[in-house]
Motif scaffolding. Structure first.
Motif, PDB file in Angstrom:
ATOM      1  N   GLU A  68       0.794  -1.303  -0.044  1.00 32.78           N
ATOM      2  CA  GLU A  68      -0.022   0.038   0.030  1.00 32.78           C
ATOM      3  C   GLU A  68       0.598   1.157  -0.111  1.00 32.78           C
ATOM      4  N   TYR A 100       4.719  -2.472  -3.558  1.00 36.70           N
ATOM      5  CA  TYR A 100       4.301  -0.983  -4.266  1.00 36.70           C
ATOM      6  C   TYR A 100       4.959  -0.522  -5.030  1.00 36.70           C
ATOM      7  N   TYR A 153      -5.247  -4.895  -0.308  1.00 37.09           N
ATOM      8  CA  TYR A 153      -4.929  -4.639  -1.660  1.00 37.09           C
ATOM      9  C   TYR A 153      -5.251  -6.073  -2.321  1.00 37.09           C
TER      10      TYR A 153
END
Length: 254
Positions: A68, A100, A153
């Protein structure tokens, strides 16, 4: 490695959040996979960082899997809290697995990608689920704990069955090695079936809540369950301070 005796024949591993360890009789059971279900703004990310630092101080290896936020952003936040993690990263005790930056390599500003290591560069375009599985399955010689930030996610990007399978795999590895895994999930983002499924398969569930009370914001946690333990039957108020998450000594009836 510090293990606390809870007086009932079991051992607990300190989380690093003192007030929580008191509520849990010294910490959490070895091998536990714990779901942190938190509303946005409830500071569960700070809780996870404190959990990481607690593991380092407890002479454990730690991995932090982030999907994230860029890893360097998390490191900076921890340094701002005076949790000096650079030395642990240098000696390999703390490993950030950045899922990420590789996902957004082509669109992120260069300051986020200019110092990307060769190892992370090779992750560009890699399947995030495969990277999570590889991280969880990695052989480690010492006691350790891990953070997955966040499972939300994966719930957005993959089907529920695939996510459940990887959590069950992580849980089985934890039980075999004694490692604690903390899995962050954003409350209110997913449907009730999804939330309850993850509550069911994890050994422990801690929920972070915020609400307005007059002109103030009230923050509380509820320990919904913890394997092998009778959990408090009250919510526990907490404060966000310059030292991290601090649980109050008084409790409120649900």
């Amino acid at each position: 490695m510090d293990y606390s005796f809870d007086g009932t024949g079991g051992y607990r591993i300190p989380t690093g959040i003192g007030g929580l360890d008191v509520q849990l009789g010294g910490g959490v059971p070895p091998g536990a996979t714990i779901l942190i279900l938190a509303e946005p703004g409830a500071n569960s990310d700070m809780f996870a960082q404190q959990f990481v630092y607690g593991g380092l101080l407890n002479d454990e290896d730690v991995f932090y899997f982030t999907s994230e936020h860029p890893a360097k952003e998390i490191v900076q936040e921890m340094e701002d809290m005076k949790w000096d993690v650079e030395k642990y990263m240098e000696d390999g005790t703390l490993e950030f697995v950045d899922a990420y930056v590789p996902r957004f390599y082509n669109v992120l500003p260069k300051e986020y990608t200019s110092d990307l290591s060769a190892k992370d560069f090779l992750k560009k375009g890699i399947d995030s689920m495969g990277l999570l599985k590889a991280t969880a399955m990695q052989t480690r010689d010492r006691k350790y704990r891990g953070v997955i930030d966040s499972i939300s996610y994966f719930l957005r990007a993959y089907n529920l069955n695939s996510v459940v399978e990887v959590i069950e795999m992580i849980s089985s590895i934890g039980k075999a090695t004694g490692a604690i895994h903390l899995i962050l999930m954003t409350g209110g983002m997913h449907d009730s079936v999804t939330e309850n499924t993850l509550r069911h398969i994890c050994d422990g569930v801690i929920e972070f809540r915020i609400r307005e009370r007059g002109s103030e914001i009230e923050r509380t946690i509820m320990i919904r369950k913890m394997r092998g333990m009778i959990v408090p039957n009250r919510t526990i108020s907490y404060m966000v301070t310059q030292k991290g998450i601090e649980l109050e000594t008084t409790t409120r009836v649900l």
